[in-house]
Every structure is written in structure tokens, then in C-alpha cells.
Design a protein around this motif. Sequence first.
Motif, short mmCIF file in Angstrom:
data_model
loop_
_atom_site.label_atom_id
_atom_site.label_comp_id
_atom_site.label_asym_id
_atom_site.label_seq_id
_atom_site.Cartn_x
_atom_site.Cartn_y
_atom_site.Cartn_z
N ARG A 201 0.72 -1.36 -0.02
CA ARG A 201 -0.04 -0.07 0.08
C ARG A 201 1.03 1.29 0.06
N ASP A 202 1.96 1.24 -0.67
CA ASP A 202 2.99 2.51 -1.07
C ASP A 202 2.52 3.11 -2.04
N ILE A 203 1.71 4.27 -1.66
CA ILE A 203 1.11 5.23 -3.01
C ILE A 203 2.31 5.95 -3.88
N PRO A 204 3.29 6.49 -2.94
CA PRO A 204 4.36 7.20 -3.69
C PRO A 204 5.03 6.55 -4.57
N ALA A 209 7.09 5.85 -10.04
CA ALA A 209 7.34 5.05 -11.48
C ALA A 209 6.63 5.52 -12.69
N LEU A 210 5.50 5.99 -12.34
CA LEU A 210 4.41 6.70 -13.69
C LEU A 210 5.10 8.04 -14.02
N LEU A 211 5.73 8.88 -13.30
CA LEU A 211 6.32 10.13 -13.76
C LEU A 211 7.92 9.78 -14.22
N PHE A 232 13.88 6.21 -11.89
CA PHE A 232 12.93 5.84 -10.58
C PHE A 232 14.04 5.52 -9.58
N VAL A 233 15.01 4.83 -9.70
CA VAL A 233 15.92 4.43 -8.88
C VAL A 233 16.51 5.83 -8.06
N ALA A 234 16.84 6.70 -9.19
CA ALA A 234 17.26 8.11 -8.57
C ALA A 234 16.29 8.63 -7.69
N ALA A 235 14.82 8.51 -7.97
CA ALA A 235 14.03 9.15 -7.21
C ALA A 235 13.72 8.33 -5.89
N LEU A 236 13.89 6.85 -5.93
CA LEU A 236 13.75 6.36 -4.70
C LEU A 236 14.87 6.65 -3.66
#
Length: 253
Positions: A201-204, A209-211, A232-236
Motif C-alpha cells: 500500500r505504498d502510494i508514492p 514510477a509513472l512520472l 526511478f531508482v534516483a527518485a527512490l
Amino acid sequence: MTSAFPEQCFPGLPGLEASPAESRRSDVRAAARDTVSVGFGLFPLGLAFGLLLVQSGFAWWWAPIFSLTIYAGSLEFLAIGLVLAVTPLASVAMTTFLVNFRHVFYGLSFPLHRVRGRLAKVYSMYALTDEAYAVTAGKDPDNLSSRRVLFIQVFCQLYWVLGGVVGAVVGNAIPMQLVGLDFALTALFVVLALDAFRARRDIPTPILALLSALAALVVAREQMLMVAMTLFVAALLVRFLLHRRSGKDAVDA
């Protein structure tokens, strides 16, 4: 009753040391339950690959050879055309790198540390596929034993290899053209993504991923997958650092 004989012969493999037989059976049953939905996607994809292989002029026995030496669904489909076109090895190597580059990111969070034994780790790295990663990603690593991780990967490979062999044998005996099986891969990943979201249930995470995918589509359409995964990895990583800093500030306060 336990025996030291298997452990003496294969000291590096997990599940062969002295342990209750019921524990091994429990890991097998758990891995089978974990991968049954994946099997409904992998087996028909293997069928499609086997059919395409024999329709391209290969003998049926090339199916298990492709699936055991390459063992990468999307690359195996591409490999048929590359082999038929007698593509230079340098081009094959570059294509392989680009198609499977995403596996570098899988290794960052795949529970390889749960796997015990050198030979077992080697197999686990070889059998790290999209499906095996997706199945383990939705589970608590502390609940994944070494045998369970390995059996998840073994079952995934069996679904694919058996599907390819059956498709090749049937296609060799009864020539046919099937349309629409390629969508099974997309449907499979949608189901796996939904299962992972329902587990955490991790909404962010899906929003990031979509962005990342949209940004990659605009910036580098030809290399969308690699760019999207990198973003995506950088954002995470940024999210992780911010979360850790906020937690540290809360403790200091």
C-alpha cells in the motif's frame, strides 16, 4: 531422521543440511503458491516462443537450449531474429546489454542475502528474472527462507522452459498461427504490480514510477526503459535519504 550424506556431497547447497523434511516441503508448497499466478503468464508465453521458434525454421529441441542458456524471455524472442540474420557478436552483445540492463536495478533489492551457499547464489543470480523479482518484491524478506527463494526461481524457470518445449513440439507436429499471446506478458506484469501494491500500500512508489516513465518517454523515447529505470531508482534514493533525514531530525528533536 536426518542424514549427513547430502551435506557431505554438496556442502554449498541450502536445503541439504540436516533439517526437518517437513520444512523443505513447506518451502516447496509456499513457492508453488507464490508462483502459480506467474505460471499462468509464463507458460503461454513459453508456448508462443516455442511456436515462433519452429515457425522460424528451428528444430523443436532448440527451445530448451535457448531457454536454458539465455533464459530471458524478451531477449529469447529477439535472439531468434538475431540468429536468423547472422547478426555480428558485437551487435548481439549491445542488444543484450540494453534489453537486460534493468536487471542491474533488480539486484539492489532482490533478497540474494537470504540465499545460502555459493552454488545456490550463482543459480539465483542466473535465474533472476522480472517474474522472480516481482514475486519476492511483494514479500517480507525476513519471511523468505533460502529454499523458498530458490524454489520460486526454479518454478518460474520450469513454467517457461516447459511452455517453450510444449509449444515447439506442438508447432512442429501441427503447424499453426496464434495471435494475441504476446499480450500475456503485459497482463502478467500488471497482475504482479497490483499484488505488490496490495501487499505494501505504498502510494508514492507507483506515482514515482509513472512520472519516471512519462519523463523517459519525452526525453528518450528510443531508450525509454533504461532511462525510466534510472530516473526511478534516483527518485527512490532521494526519497530514502529524505525519509532517513526526517527520521533523524525527529529523534534529535
